[in-house]
Design an enzyme around this catalytic site. Structure first.
Site, PDB file in Angstrom:
ATOM      1  N   ASP A  85      -7.893  -5.595   0.325  1.00 25.67           N
ATOM      2  CA  ASP A  85      -8.534  -6.339  -0.412  1.00 25.67           C
ATOM      3  C   ASP A  85      -8.115  -7.619  -0.941  1.00 25.67           C
ATOM      4  O   ASP A  85      -8.446  -8.747  -1.721  1.00 25.67           O
ATOM      5  CB  ASP A  85      -8.677  -5.569  -1.894  1.00 25.67           C
ATOM      6  CG  ASP A  85      -9.609  -4.690  -1.998  1.00 25.67           C
ATOM      7  OD1 ASP A  85     -10.964  -4.991  -1.503  1.00 25.67           O
ATOM      8  OD2 ASP A  85      -9.697  -3.562  -2.345  1.00 25.67           O
ATOM      9  N   HIS A 122       0.886  -1.229  -0.048  1.00 27.93           N
ATOM     10  CA  HIS A 122      -0.168  -0.204  -0.238  1.00 27.93           C
ATOM     11  C   HIS A 122       1.015   1.428   0.005  1.00 27.93           C
ATOM     12  O   HIS A 122       2.037   1.205   0.745  1.00 27.93           O
ATOM     13  CB  HIS A 122      -0.993   0.210   1.318  1.00 27.93           C
ATOM     14  CG  HIS A 122      -2.115   0.955   1.122  1.00 27.93           C
ATOM     15  ND1 HIS A 122      -1.955   2.316   1.601  1.00 27.93           N
ATOM     16  CD2 HIS A 122      -3.115   0.858   0.436  1.00 27.93           C
ATOM     17  CE1 HIS A 122      -3.145   2.903   1.174  1.00 27.93           C
ATOM     18  NE2 HIS A 122      -3.964   1.924   0.674  1.00 27.93           N
TER      19      HIS A 122
END
Ligand code: ACO
Length: 431
Positions: free
Chosen positions: A365, A308
């Site tokens: 996710d 991320h």
């Protein structure tokens, strides 16, 4: 005490200029460099906007080093445990949690905006039966703009609020129709006797000839996923919505622009890509080979659902989703071999120096697709589900931007590295 400033010195011209440092409620302070060009005749260069703040915002705060996510000050863990998606949407938009009367009014208003114009249904049949749902969603949300074009005053706060209600109200309807069309099933109208998530499930899954039985475990799981995806500060799709909105574009069209950005597998498309990857891995013994591929710089393959831009620690949403996934599979008595593979893959990667050194952790996710799968939502519909949830954040951010006293069109600068000025040579004279 003297206000903090940063001085930038140009060692060639000898000129220097002082810039104010601003502190928010939390997070790294920022250097306000709006006068940089005026003072020193320079721009800044920050590809990927790694250290560039694009706005002031009071909606969402995230601390990537410590895995913190707050919406309007409320920790995501508390919202996930105690709130509902519709209440979180209210919070994002209004800045405060509603009291009971406000919640009833909000719920009613969202329901009143759940229908779409009947002519809009024809857009769905223009797509190929196997079109990617994100392509369809981009089209139909963009098409909603045409039903609210001239009549909307984007500078009127009340009209902005009505727009927010329309978007949040219509998204379940718009998303469910993609699935219905592709499954060859008739569209289902919203049922205002149902709550938001129940209503979405009935529009998605009800059978024309049978009463629709709601599974409360599934409703709660989906509500949780929507809460966890509702907003996430100035990510790529939200920044797209803001940039499109800064040109005074129609807000439905701005949301359609956000949907396009979300689609990519570096962003919201990762939820679908994770399941593809887990299916490709197939059995646990293949996991090490995939981890090796992810580390190989000559192979473009990356572990989907890992890494991320901001979180350099476990994504707090991933922690919640991982536990929810466990509970859901237990409660629904589902044997999910992909979940076993996901857990083993996660463990192997988290122990691997490559991932440790780069602070690559599972993101939201990595596990969300497994929950969608358990709820019988097909893979290609995962990213539209994300878009449904994120619409609340997109429109809250759009509203905030439109009401900002600093509002003006977004227009980044560049470092030009192209050809120097040269003269045109007629085609016949070119060698
Ligand atoms: N697998 C393997 N290596 C990775 C991964 C990954 N998933 N993610 C990053 N890396 C490596 C990069 O190769 C790079 O290595 P290097 O320093 O040796 O060159 C290093 O980690 C830093 O990566 P960047 O690409 O610079 O990180 P950036 O912040 O630009 O990218 C992103 C973040 C796009 C999320 C990236 O981690 C990625 O592609 N992840 C997989 C896709 C994904 O899960 N996206 C969902 C994000 S969350 C969301 O939008 C909901």
């Amino acid at each position: 005490m003297r206000k903090r400033t940063v001085t930038i010195i140009d060692n060639q011209s000898g000129k220097s200029a002082e810039f104010p440092v601003r502190r928010g409620s939390y997070g790294a302070p920022v250097i306000e460099i709006g006068d940089l060009y005026k003072e020193l005749g320079m721009f800044t260069l920050d590809p990927g906007y790694g250290v560039t703040g694009s706005c002031r915002s009071a909606i969402t705060y995230l601390d990537g080093e410590h895995g913190v996510l707050l919406h309007r000050g409320y920790p995501i863990e508390q919202l996930a445990e105690k709130s509902t998606f519709l209440e979180v949407a209210y919070l994002l938009i209004h800045g405060e949690l509603p009291n009971q009367a406000e919640m009833l009014t909000w719920d009613h208003a969202i329901k009143m905006h759940g229908m779409t114009h009947e002519h809009l249904n024809r857009f769905y049949s223009g797509y190929r039966y196997d079109a990617h749902p994100m392509s369809v969603l981009t089209g139909v949300v963009g098409a909603v703009a045409s039903f609210y074009h001239d009549e909307m005053d984007i500078y009127d706060p009340q009209e902005r609020l009505i727009t927010a209600r329309r978007i949040i109200g219509k998204m379940p309807n718009l998303v469910s129709k993609i699935y219905r069309y592709q499954s060859g099933l008739p569209f289902v109208y919203p049922d205002n006797s149902r709550d938001y998530v129940e209503n979405f499930m009935s529009m998605m899954f009800s059978w024309p000839t049978e009463p629709f039985e709601i599974n409360p475990v599934a409703v709660r799981a989906l509500d949780l996923l929507l809460i966890l995806h509702a907003d996430h500060e100035q990510n790529a799709s939200t920044s797209t919505v803001r940039l499109a909105g800064s040109a005074e574009s129609n807000p439905f069209a701005c949301v359609a622009a956000g949907i396009v950005t979300l689609w990519g597998k570096s962003h919201g498309g990762a939820n679908e890509a994770v399941i593809h990857m887990l299916e490709e891995i197939g059995v646990p013994k293949n996991i090490p080979a995939f981890v090796e591929r992810a580390k190989d710089k000559n192979d473009p393959f990356r572990l989907m659902g890992f890494g991320h831009r901001v979180y350099k620690n476990y994504d707090p949403r991933a922690t919640i989703i991982r536990a929810a996934c466990h509970n859901l599979l237990d409660e629904m008595n589902l044997n999910q071999p992909l979940f076993e593979i996901a857990m083993e893959l996660e463990q192997l990667a988290l122990e691997d120096d490559y991932f440790i050194e780069r602070k690559l952790y599972p993101n939201v996710d990595f596990y969300s697709g497994l929950i969608y799968q358990a709820l019988n939502i097909p893979k290609q519909m995962f990213t539209p589900m994300f878009a449904l949830a994120r619409s609340a954040g997109w429109i809250a951010q759009w509203m905030e931007m439109m009401g900002d006293e600093d509002f003006r069109i977004g227009r980044p600068r560049q470092l030009y590295v192209g050809a120097e000025k040269r003269d045109y040579v007629p085609l016949a004279e070119r060698g």
